[in-house]
Design an enzyme around this catalytic site. Structure first.
Site, PDB file in Angstrom:
ATOM      1  N   HIS A 182       0.845  -1.183   0.000  1.00  0.00           N
ATOM      2  CA  HIS A 182       0.000   0.000   0.000  1.00  0.00           C
ATOM      3  C   HIS A 182       0.882   1.235   0.000  1.00  0.00           C
ATOM      4  O   HIS A 182       1.940   1.229   0.632  1.00  0.00           O
ATOM      5  CB  HIS A 182      -0.920   0.022   1.245  1.00  0.00           C
ATOM      6  N   ASP A 239      -7.951  -5.318   0.243  1.00  0.00           N
ATOM      7  CA  ASP A 239      -8.448  -6.118  -0.872  1.00  0.00           C
ATOM      8  C   ASP A 239      -8.084  -7.590  -0.767  1.00  0.00           C
ATOM      9  O   ASP A 239      -8.674  -8.430  -1.441  1.00  0.00           O
ATOM     10  CB  ASP A 239      -7.916  -5.553  -2.194  1.00  0.00           C
TER      11      ASP A 239
HETATM   12  N1  ACO Z   1       4.035  -7.951  -4.863  1.00  0.00           N
HETATM   13  C1  ACO Z   1       5.387  -7.982  -5.043  1.00  0.00           C
HETATM   14  N2  ACO Z   1       6.201  -6.914  -4.939  1.00  0.00           N
HETATM   15  C2  ACO Z   1       5.609  -5.722  -4.660  1.00  0.00           C
HETATM   16  C3  ACO Z   1       4.222  -5.592  -4.462  1.00  0.00           C
HETATM   17  C4  ACO Z   1       3.433  -6.760  -4.563  1.00  0.00           C
HETATM   18  N3  ACO Z   1       2.104  -6.707  -4.376  1.00  0.00           N
HETATM   19  N4  ACO Z   1       3.912  -4.308  -4.190  1.00  0.00           N
HETATM   20  C5  ACO Z   1       5.079  -3.641  -4.227  1.00  0.00           C
HETATM   21  N5  ACO Z   1       6.099  -4.492  -4.502  1.00  0.00           N
HETATM   22  C6  ACO Z   1       7.530  -4.152  -4.573  1.00  0.00           C
HETATM   23  C7  ACO Z   1       7.880  -3.402  -5.848  1.00  0.00           C
HETATM   24  O1  ACO Z   1       8.256  -4.277  -6.888  1.00  0.00           O
HETATM   25  C8  ACO Z   1       8.995  -2.525  -5.378  1.00  0.00           C
HETATM   26  O2  ACO Z   1      10.155  -3.327  -5.277  1.00  0.00           O
HETATM   27  P1  ACO Z   1      11.615  -2.703  -5.613  1.00  0.00           P
HETATM   28  O3  ACO Z   1      11.838  -1.650  -4.545  1.00  0.00           O
HETATM   29  O4  ACO Z   1      12.542  -3.861  -5.527  1.00  0.00           O
HETATM   30  O5  ACO Z   1      11.512  -2.116  -6.980  1.00  0.00           O
HETATM   31  C9  ACO Z   1       8.605  -2.145  -3.943  1.00  0.00           C
HETATM   32  O6  ACO Z   1       7.788  -3.237  -3.499  1.00  0.00           O
HETATM   33  C10 ACO Z   1       7.820  -0.823  -3.835  1.00  0.00           C
HETATM   34  O7  ACO Z   1       6.686  -0.885  -4.710  1.00  0.00           O
HETATM   35  P2  ACO Z   1       6.015   0.390  -5.398  1.00  0.00           P
HETATM   36  O8  ACO Z   1       5.228  -0.064  -6.586  1.00  0.00           O
HETATM   37  O9  ACO Z   1       7.066   1.433  -5.625  1.00  0.00           O
HETATM   38  O10 ACO Z   1       5.075   0.889  -4.229  1.00  0.00           O
HETATM   39  P3  ACO Z   1       3.866   1.908  -4.391  1.00  0.00           P
HETATM   40  O11 ACO Z   1       3.663   2.497  -3.058  1.00  0.00           O
HETATM   41  O12 ACO Z   1       4.084   2.837  -5.524  1.00  0.00           O
HETATM   42  O13 ACO Z   1       2.621   0.961  -4.787  1.00  0.00           O
HETATM   43  C11 ACO Z   1       0.780  -0.501  -4.662  1.00  0.00           C
HETATM   44  C12 ACO Z   1       1.637   0.535  -3.929  1.00  0.00           C
HETATM   45  C13 ACO Z   1       0.320   0.073  -6.038  1.00  0.00           C
HETATM   46  C14 ACO Z   1      -0.491  -0.783  -3.857  1.00  0.00           C
HETATM   47  C15 ACO Z   1       1.611  -1.806  -4.877  1.00  0.00           C
HETATM   48  O14 ACO Z   1       2.025  -2.311  -3.619  1.00  0.00           O
HETATM   49  C16 ACO Z   1       0.842  -2.881  -5.649  1.00  0.00           C
HETATM   50  O15 ACO Z   1       0.854  -2.867  -6.895  1.00  0.00           O
HETATM   51  N6  ACO Z   1       0.150  -3.814  -4.927  1.00  0.00           N
HETATM   52  C17 ACO Z   1      -0.645  -4.827  -5.575  1.00  0.00           C
HETATM   53  C18 ACO Z   1      -1.977  -4.234  -6.005  1.00  0.00           C
HETATM   54  C19 ACO Z   1      -2.910  -3.987  -4.831  1.00  0.00           C
HETATM   55  O16 ACO Z   1      -3.092  -4.848  -3.978  1.00  0.00           O
HETATM   56  N7  ACO Z   1      -3.552  -2.817  -4.849  1.00  0.00           N
HETATM   57  C20 ACO Z   1      -4.540  -2.436  -3.826  1.00  0.00           C
HETATM   58  C21 ACO Z   1      -4.064  -1.285  -2.990  1.00  0.00           C
HETATM   59  S1  ACO Z   1      -5.254  -0.948  -1.719  1.00  0.00           S
HETATM   60  C22 ACO Z   1      -6.454  -0.059  -2.451  1.00  0.00           C
HETATM   61  O17 ACO Z   1      -6.306   0.615  -3.429  1.00  0.00           O
HETATM   62  C23 ACO Z   1      -7.749  -0.122  -1.835  1.00  0.00           C
END
Ligand code: ACO
Length: 422
Positions: A306, A363
């Site tokens: 998140h 979620d």
């Molecule tokens: N699975 C695996 N790796 C992940 C995940 C995941 N679900 N989420 C983040 N990471 C990793 C990224 O690859 C990144 O790794 P790195 O530093 O080695 O490059 C690091 O964690 C940071 O990730 P970002 O994408 O930069 O984090 P951001 O804060 O921008 O994104 C987000 C948050 C979009 C929610 C992301 O965690 C994600 O895509 N999660 C899966 C989708 C999801 O569950 N969305 C619902 C959010 S809750 C809502 O909207 C109600």
């Protein structure tokens, strides 16, 4: 007034910026005069360090895993109050008395019907139309029936508009579902409360006096409460952005619905269950965790991570407890639950997830509960829309009364070609 000083190392010049205090959470540096005083912009893609507005509605402390609506803790609200209490709280800044709640409930029941003409809109959609596409179109279409809401003169008129949209959205939502199956539309039943009525409109056949179990109403009502608002997330920022241009409020909310649809936002709940179904068996979990950790693989574990919560998502904790306590009564899919629990167990102990502060988000659990409520995957994000409609409209009202409101118009760092000659 406290200030921070910025020193331009190129010239040695110093610039002072005011620090505006917050009642909770970080104070903010007022950079509104930055460009006129220094001639530079701030650079913040994705707004990770930018407060886009001042607000009194919702507070999140992502490190502590804290979420508050109008000052009240989400766990107290979700366990002791109904979704309608929460709607009233968000809109009126205080919890309702019993009498106020009854009046509010009755008003929403009466306003839940939609214009017969809207059926024509639903009938025009192709059979395979996604419910979210139908939903955003239908909410936008509401502006053609209530054009007068373009100019809301005072709080009373704003509340009428808010009640109208909160009451009609479940009806539109159920219509999207029934249209997608080609089964007869069911009108709201004025004898039923908000959440019960939605489940009734989803499930009943014409003339059927369908009973909805209390346990199901309670579970869905809690999900609505947990989704009610979440400060300046992508869809709410979209609503505010569109509203800042003076567009019709229903157009702003329709835009918010579209923003919510994306997989990184509200669309994640649909992807979580789809992913659990693909993983299918606890023996396959390790392989998928390995894919999630592989930087060369675009695969992400849906329902994990998140932008704001870097400890735990308090909404996920509440839902996990709800899931544990109601799993037998609700009839949660045992196999999917086992797969989800195994993923959770591995991820919570794996350095990749720990270092990146990736925890289950709301979620991760909603899909399991919604599946037990016989709500199909394609409707999961619609459930989010129903819960969030009150948040969007409350933020819209706040924006109208914000004397510092300006049209949303970010600037950019231009890195393209310069001075090309034809
Ligand atoms: N699975 C695996 N790796 C992940 C995940 C995941 N679900 N989420 C983040 N990471 C990793 C990224 O690859 C990144 O790794 P790195 O530093 O080695 O490059 C690091 O964690 C940071 O990730 P970002 O994408 O930069 O984090 P951001 O804060 O921008 O994104 C987000 C948050 C979009 C929610 C992301 O965690 C994600 O895509 N999660 C899966 C989708 C999801 O569950 N969305 C619902 C959010 S809750 C809502 O909207 C109600």
């Amino acid at each position: 007034m406290n200030t921070v000083t910025l020193i331009d190392n190129r010239t040695g010049k110093k610039y002072d910026f005011d620090i505006l205090s917050s009642t909770l959470g970080p104070d903010v540096i007022d950079v509104r005069k930055l460009y006129t005083s220094i001639g530079m912009f701030t650079y913040d893609p994705g707004f990770t360090s930018t407060a886009s507005c001042s607000s009194t509605i919702t507070y999140i402390d992502g490190d502590k895993g804290e979420l508050r609506y109008r000052g009240y803790d989400i766990t107290d609200l979700a366990t002791k109050k109904s979704y309608l209490d929460v709607c009233y709280l968000l809109l009126n800044e205080k919890l309702p008395t019993k009498t106020q709640l009854t009046a509010f409930d009755n008003e929403l029941r009466k306003r839940s019907f939609i214009h017969e003409g809207l059926k024509g809109l639903f009938n025009a959609f192709p059979d395979r139309a996604h419910p979210m596409a139908m939903m955003s179109s239908a909410v936008s279409a509401l502006s053609t029936f209530y054009y007068e809401h373009l100019n809301v003169a005072n709080k009373e008129e704003a509340l009428v508009m808010a009640h109208r949209i909160i009451a009609k959205i479940p009806t539109l939502a159920a219509f999207t579902y029934r249209r997608s199956l080609g089964i007869p539309y069911i009108y709201p039943d004025i004898e039923r409360s908000f959440t019960e009525n939605f489940l009734y409109m989803m499930r009943a056949y014409p003339g059927e006096n369908l009973e909805i179990r209390d346990v199901e109403i309670r579970a869905l009502d809690t999900i609505f409460t947990l989704h009610a608002d979440h400060e300046q997330n992508a869809s709410t920022s979209t609503v505010r952005s569109v509203a800042s241009t003076g567009a019709h409020p229903y157009a702003a909310i329709s835009a918010g619905i579209n923003a919510l649809w994306g997989r990184a936002h509200g669309g994640a709940n649909e992807s979580v269950i789809a992913q659990l179904e693909i993983i299918a068996d606890v023996k396959n979990v390790d392989a998928f965790i390995a894919r999630a950790k592989d930087s060369n693989d675009e695969f992400r574990l849906m329902g994990f991570g998140h932008r704001v919560y870097k400890n735990f998502d308090p909404r996920a904790i509440i839902l996990k407890k709800l899931l544990d306590s109601l799993k037998d009564e609700l009839g949660i899919d045992d196999n999917l639950l086992k797969v989800a629990r195994r993923i959770e167990e591995i991820a919570l102990n794996d350095p990749y997830f720990i270092e990146r502060k990736l925890y289950p988000n709301i979620d991760f659990y909603t899909g399991l509960i919604l599946t037990a409520l016989k709500i199909p995957k394609s409707m999961f994000t619609i459930i989010f829309v129903i819960g969030r409609s009150v948040g969007w409209i409350t933020q819209w009202i706040e924006l109208q009364n914000d004397t510092e409101m300006k049209i949303t118009r970010p600037r950019q760092r231009y890195i393209g070609e310069k001075n090309k000659i034809l």
